[in-house]
Design a protein around this motif. Sequence first.
Motif, PDB file in Angstrom:
ATOM      1  N   ARG A  16      10.085  -4.885  11.422  1.00 56.06           N
ATOM      2  CA  ARG A  16       9.298  -4.931  10.185  1.00 56.06           C
ATOM      3  C   ARG A  16       9.115  -3.542   9.593  1.00 56.06           C
ATOM      4  O   ARG A  16       9.136  -3.371   8.387  1.00 56.06           O
ATOM      5  CB  ARG A  16       7.951  -5.575  10.449  1.00 56.06           C
ATOM      6  N   CYS A  17       8.875  -2.553  10.429  1.00 57.63           N
ATOM      7  CA  CYS A  17       8.649  -1.198   9.920  1.00 57.63           C
ATOM      8  C   CYS A  17       9.908  -0.359   9.946  1.00 57.63           C
ATOM      9  O   CYS A  17       9.923   0.745   9.408  1.00 57.63           O
ATOM     10  CB  CYS A  17       7.566  -0.486  10.739  1.00 57.63           C
ATOM     11  N   LYS A  18      10.967  -0.883  10.602  1.00 53.68           N
ATOM     12  CA  LYS A  18      12.233  -0.141  10.701  1.00 53.68           C
ATOM     13  C   LYS A  18      12.025   1.213  11.381  1.00 53.68           C
ATOM     14  O   LYS A  18      12.621   2.208  10.997  1.00 53.68           O
ATOM     15  CB  LYS A  18      12.854   0.067   9.313  1.00 53.68           C
ATOM     16  N   THR A  19      11.130   1.234  12.370  1.00 52.80           N
ATOM     17  CA  THR A  19      10.875   2.485  13.079  1.00 52.80           C
ATOM     18  C   THR A  19      11.117   2.273  14.563  1.00 52.80           C
ATOM     19  O   THR A  19      11.005   1.159  15.095  1.00 52.80           O
ATOM     20  CB  THR A  19       9.424   2.953  12.882  1.00 52.80           C
ATOM     21  N   VAL A  20      11.446   3.367  15.228  1.00 48.46           N
ATOM     22  CA  VAL A  20      11.600   3.344  16.682  1.00 48.46           C
ATOM     23  C   VAL A  20      10.238   3.604  17.302  1.00 48.46           C
ATOM     24  O   VAL A  20       9.578   4.596  16.976  1.00 48.46           O
ATOM     25  CB  VAL A  20      12.617   4.396  17.152  1.00 48.46           C
ATOM     26  N   VAL A  21       9.793   2.719  18.165  1.00 50.58           N
ATOM     27  CA  VAL A  21       8.445   2.783  18.706  1.00 50.58           C
ATOM     28  C   VAL A  21       8.489   3.157  20.172  1.00 50.58           C
ATOM     29  O   VAL A  21       9.163   2.522  20.976  1.00 50.58           O
ATOM     30  CB  VAL A  21       7.725   1.424  18.539  1.00 50.58           C
ATOM     31  N   GLU A  22       7.813   4.249  20.506  1.00 48.20           N
ATOM     32  CA  GLU A  22       7.689   4.678  21.890  1.00 48.20           C
ATOM     33  C   GLU A  22       6.652   3.810  22.592  1.00 48.20           C
ATOM     34  O   GLU A  22       5.778   3.213  21.958  1.00 48.20           O
ATOM     35  CB  GLU A  22       7.272   6.146  21.955  1.00 48.20           C
ATOM     36  N   LYS A  32       1.701  -2.883   5.354  1.00 51.64           N
ATOM     37  CA  LYS A  32       2.785  -2.631   4.409  1.00 51.64           C
ATOM     38  C   LYS A  32       2.165  -2.127   3.107  1.00 51.64           C
ATOM     39  O   LYS A  32       1.445  -2.850   2.426  1.00 51.64           O
ATOM     40  CB  LYS A  32       3.571  -3.919   4.155  1.00 51.64           C
ATOM     41  N   THR A  33       2.417  -0.883   2.750  1.00 47.90           N
ATOM     42  CA  THR A  33       1.680  -0.263   1.652  1.00 47.90           C
ATOM     43  C   THR A  33       2.460  -0.149   0.338  1.00 47.90           C
ATOM     44  O   THR A  33       1.852   0.069  -0.710  1.00 47.90           O
ATOM     45  CB  THR A  33       1.243   1.163   2.053  1.00 47.90           C
ATOM     46  N   LYS A  34       3.756  -0.294   0.370  1.00 45.68           N
ATOM     47  CA  LYS A  34       4.527  -0.066  -0.853  1.00 45.68           C
ATOM     48  C   LYS A  34       4.113  -0.987  -2.002  1.00 45.68           C
ATOM     49  O   LYS A  34       3.921  -0.521  -3.136  1.00 45.68           O
ATOM     50  CB  LYS A  34       6.019  -0.207  -0.577  1.00 45.68           C
ATOM     51  N   PRO A  35       3.943  -2.306  -1.779  1.00 46.06           N
ATOM     52  CA  PRO A  35       3.504  -3.158  -2.892  1.00 46.06           C
ATOM     53  C   PRO A  35       2.131  -2.771  -3.414  1.00 46.06           C
ATOM     54  O   PRO A  35       1.875  -2.886  -4.613  1.00 46.06           O
ATOM     55  CB  PRO A  35       3.489  -4.562  -2.264  1.00 46.06           C
ATOM     56  N   LEU A  36       1.257  -2.318  -2.528  1.00 46.75           N
ATOM     57  CA  LEU A  36      -0.072  -1.895  -2.948  1.00 46.75           C
ATOM     58  C   LEU A  36       0.001  -0.605  -3.752  1.00 46.75           C
ATOM     59  O   LEU A  36      -0.716  -0.430  -4.749  1.00 46.75           O
ATOM     60  CB  LEU A  36      -0.971  -1.685  -1.722  1.00 46.75           C
ATOM     61  N   ALA A  37       0.866   0.314  -3.314  1.00 49.62           N
ATOM     62  CA  ALA A  37       0.981   1.615  -3.975  1.00 49.62           C
ATOM     63  C   ALA A  37       1.504   1.478  -5.398  1.00 49.62           C
ATOM     64  O   ALA A  37       1.095   2.216  -6.296  1.00 49.62           O
ATOM     65  CB  ALA A  37       1.890   2.532  -3.166  1.00 49.62           C
ATOM     66  N   GLU A  38       2.404   0.530  -5.624  1.00 45.37           N
ATOM     67  CA  GLU A  38       3.000   0.376  -6.958  1.00 45.37           C
ATOM     68  C   GLU A  38       1.925   0.083  -8.007  1.00 45.37           C
ATOM     69  O   GLU A  38       1.945   0.624  -9.114  1.00 45.37           O
ATOM     70  CB  GLU A  38       4.042  -0.745  -6.920  1.00 45.37           C
ATOM     71  N   MET A  64       2.074   8.810  -3.337  1.00 44.54           N
ATOM     72  CA  MET A  64       2.216   7.370  -3.537  1.00 44.54           C
ATOM     73  C   MET A  64       3.681   6.932  -3.662  1.00 44.54           C
ATOM     74  O   MET A  64       4.069   5.871  -3.162  1.00 44.54           O
ATOM     75  CB  MET A  64       1.442   6.934  -4.776  1.00 44.54           C
ATOM     76  N   TYR A  65       4.503   7.748  -4.316  1.00 42.33           N
ATOM     77  CA  TYR A  65       5.918   7.380  -4.466  1.00 42.33           C
ATOM     78  C   TYR A  65       6.674   7.488  -3.144  1.00 42.33           C
ATOM     79  O   TYR A  65       7.717   6.847  -2.968  1.00 42.33           O
ATOM     80  CB  TYR A  65       6.596   8.265  -5.514  1.00 42.33           C
ATOM     81  N   ASN A  66       6.191   8.290  -2.240  1.00 38.24           N
ATOM     82  CA  ASN A  66       6.868   8.485  -0.948  1.00 38.24           C
ATOM     83  C   ASN A  66       6.058   7.892   0.207  1.00 38.24           C
ATOM     84  O   ASN A  66       6.171   8.324   1.341  1.00 38.24           O
ATOM     85  CB  ASN A  66       7.077   9.982  -0.703  1.00 38.24           C
ATOM     86  N   ILE A  67       5.241   6.911  -0.111  1.00 37.04           N
ATOM     87  CA  ILE A  67       4.331   6.355   0.891  1.00 37.04           C
ATOM     88  C   ILE A  67       5.086   5.568   1.957  1.00 37.04           C
ATOM     89  O   ILE A  67       6.148   4.990   1.706  1.00 37.04           O
ATOM     90  CB  ILE A  67       3.283   5.465   0.181  1.00 37.04           C
ATOM     91  N   ARG A  68       4.548   5.585   3.157  1.00 40.73           N
ATOM     92  CA  ARG A  68       5.097   4.805   4.270  1.00 40.73           C
ATOM     93  C   ARG A  68       4.047   3.794   4.731  1.00 40.73           C
ATOM     94  O   ARG A  68       2.906   3.830   4.290  1.00 40.73           O
ATOM     95  CB  ARG A  68       5.487   5.729   5.431  1.00 40.73           C
ATOM     96  N   ASP A  69       4.469   2.905   5.620  1.00 41.86           N
ATOM     97  CA  ASP A  69       3.507   1.943   6.145  1.00 41.86           C
ATOM     98  C   ASP A  69       2.343   2.681   6.787  1.00 41.86           C
ATOM     99  O   ASP A  69       2.505   3.747   7.393  1.00 41.86           O
ATOM    100  CB  ASP A  69       4.179   1.029   7.174  1.00 41.86           C
ATOM    101  N   TRP A  70       1.188   2.095   6.652  1.00 38.32           N
ATOM    102  CA  TRP A  70      -0.061   2.763   7.007  1.00 38.32           C
ATOM    103  C   TRP A  70      -0.551   2.260   8.369  1.00 38.32           C
ATOM    104  O   TRP A  70      -0.834   1.080   8.542  1.00 38.32           O
ATOM    105  CB  TRP A  70      -1.077   2.465   5.902  1.00 38.32           C
ATOM    106  N   CYS A  71      -0.636   3.174   9.306  1.00 37.74           N
ATOM    107  CA  CYS A  71      -1.176   2.843  10.618  1.00 37.74           C
ATOM    108  C   CYS A  71      -2.703   2.761  10.503  1.00 37.74           C
ATOM    109  O   CYS A  71      -3.361   3.759  10.216  1.00 37.74           O
ATOM    110  CB  CYS A  71      -0.791   3.907  11.645  1.00 37.74           C
ATOM    111  N   ILE A  72      -3.262   1.586  10.687  1.00 42.04           N
ATOM    112  CA  ILE A  72      -4.703   1.403  10.505  1.00 42.04           C
ATOM    113  C   ILE A  72      -5.462   1.313  11.828  1.00 42.04           C
ATOM    114  O   ILE A  72      -6.660   1.025  11.840  1.00 42.04           O
ATOM    115  CB  ILE A  72      -4.990   0.143   9.667  1.00 42.04           C
ATOM    116  N   SER A  73      -4.786   1.557  12.940  1.00 40.38           N
ATOM    117  CA  SER A  73      -5.465   1.437  14.237  1.00 40.38           C
ATOM    118  C   SER A  73      -5.649   2.803  14.875  1.00 40.38           C
ATOM    119  O   SER A  73      -4.848   3.716  14.690  1.00 40.38           O
ATOM    120  CB  SER A  73      -4.666   0.534  15.171  1.00 40.38           C
ATOM    121  N   ARG A  74      -6.750   2.913  15.615  1.00 36.04           N
ATOM    122  CA  ARG A  74      -7.060   4.155  16.324  1.00 36.04           C
ATOM    123  C   ARG A  74      -7.548   3.827  17.729  1.00 36.04           C
ATOM    124  O   ARG A  74      -8.349   2.906  17.917  1.00 36.04           O
ATOM    125  CB  ARG A  74      -8.144   4.945  15.576  1.00 36.04           C
TER     126      ARG A  74
END
Length: 550
Positions: A16-22, A32-38, A64-74
């Motif tokens: 979904r994020c197209k990222t490699v996860v350790e 997923k932030t891109k639709p929100l950012a637009e 905003m134009y270069n935004i990536r998915d937002w990690c909301i967990s800590r």
Amino acid sequence: MARIEPHRHSVGHCYRCKTVVEPNLSRQWFVKTKPLAEKAIAAVETGKTRIIPESWTKTYYEWMYNIRDWCISRQIWWGHQIPAWTCQACRRMVVALDTPDVCPDCGSTDLVQETDVLDTWFSSALWPFSTMGWPDQTPLLKTYYPTSVLVTGFDILFFWVARMMMMGIHFMGEIPFKDVYVHALVRDEEGKKMSKSKGNVIDPLNVIDQYGTDAFRFTLAAFAAQGRDVKMSEKRVEGYRHFINKLWNAARFALMHLDKGYDAIDTANISLQDRWIISRLNRVARQTAEALDAYKFNEAAGMVYQFVWHELCDWYLEAIKPVLYDENASQAKTATLSVLWHVFREALVLLHPFTPFVTEEIWHSLPGTEGSIMKACWPEILAPGEDPAVEAQMQTVMDAITGIRNVRGEMNIAPSTALTVVVQPDAPLVGETIEKNSLLITNLARLTEIRIAMDAQRPKAAATVLIEGATLFVMLEGIIDFAQEQARLQKEIVKLTKELSGMNKKLGNEDFLKKAPPEVVAGVREKHAAMLEKQHALEATLARIQAMME
């Protein structure tokens, strides 16, 4: 409407994020932030939300134009816990507003809530509407959303402002605020960021204890220029404390003479100085309102400062003293009192946003006021309104007085010594203005006589003052000893020249410039400039003395 889709990563490649996860990141939740950012970008591009100063929109867009998915967990102990539960029997994940009792798939009651908490900025992003009762459509939310303006620092433009924009538009269907004012950062007097390790931190509580809250507030406002940081120093705060003291003393003087409020101004019997201060008040009130609407707080503070200190206190109060101290209850005195009451009242209102405490205190002592000054209306136009012609006439009078005072200061003439002045106007209107207001000029410039002579020639032993539209000759024969004054000036110039020579050598020394602390070098340069200016002034005065001796 875009859908917010928090999800947990799987170790490896997240589809979904197209990222490699350790492995140590496998518990993070993303949005997923891109639709929100637009939509948040479009709100600023179309002007629904303004960022002030406008230069900060570039920073907003870049993020905003270069935004990536937002990690909301800590993975921290405190914060808003993520509302997700995992069934320990079938591993089904349940996301719900209320704590579930059983697993909807297998019916197990063995549910464990996610131990991660929401990112602080995620919680903060909900602030414009969550604080007013959302998700319920409360009266408070309906009344105040969207809000008017958000005041913030540039360093959290994308951390907070951008996220509030996205969340507000998504959940409320509307922008969270119409304006975003990006304020300056407060730095030390050298422009460096304050740091405890550097020892350059200015504790606001200590400054307030020493100089007062109003002086501190006014300092911050006066230096809060858009796009520039505030260089804070206690010397500047001390300077504005003098301004607060000036206002307080002016209030004491005004209250000595005001024993009631006035419904209206007696425009039929007011003097030039009365008409002038009314015109200036109307103009300053209008310009200050325009500056505040444009978030130009330093310009607003500067205009009010100039009006209150230099025009109201230094000129108007001094100009009306002869009228106020007149024991006869004349129409002119009553008219001037009505002007004083209205102008002083409105000046307090203009100052209140910057100096709320002292203005509130004075307000309750001013006759004819009710309630708190916070409830007072912004100054309306006082009759007879703005009058450029009156302002020009008063400027002629003030220029004449200032020129005569400068001669008195340059020639070292005691204030108690009365002078005689001859005026040669270039135009009849200027001569008429000076003649009509000769009593005012005589009082404030301490003259025995002022004469108008269209064809006057420069008298012997007279200082010349040039103002717009007229030449003034200040008679000095019998007032000063020209030879003695020439000797005094020459002696002072010689002494000053020697001191400047020593400073020139120091400033020309490369070792001093490289090894001395920057503040020491700056101090020497500042002192050198001040002494050089004084030398030029003394030389100009000496030249005038010598010309009068010829």
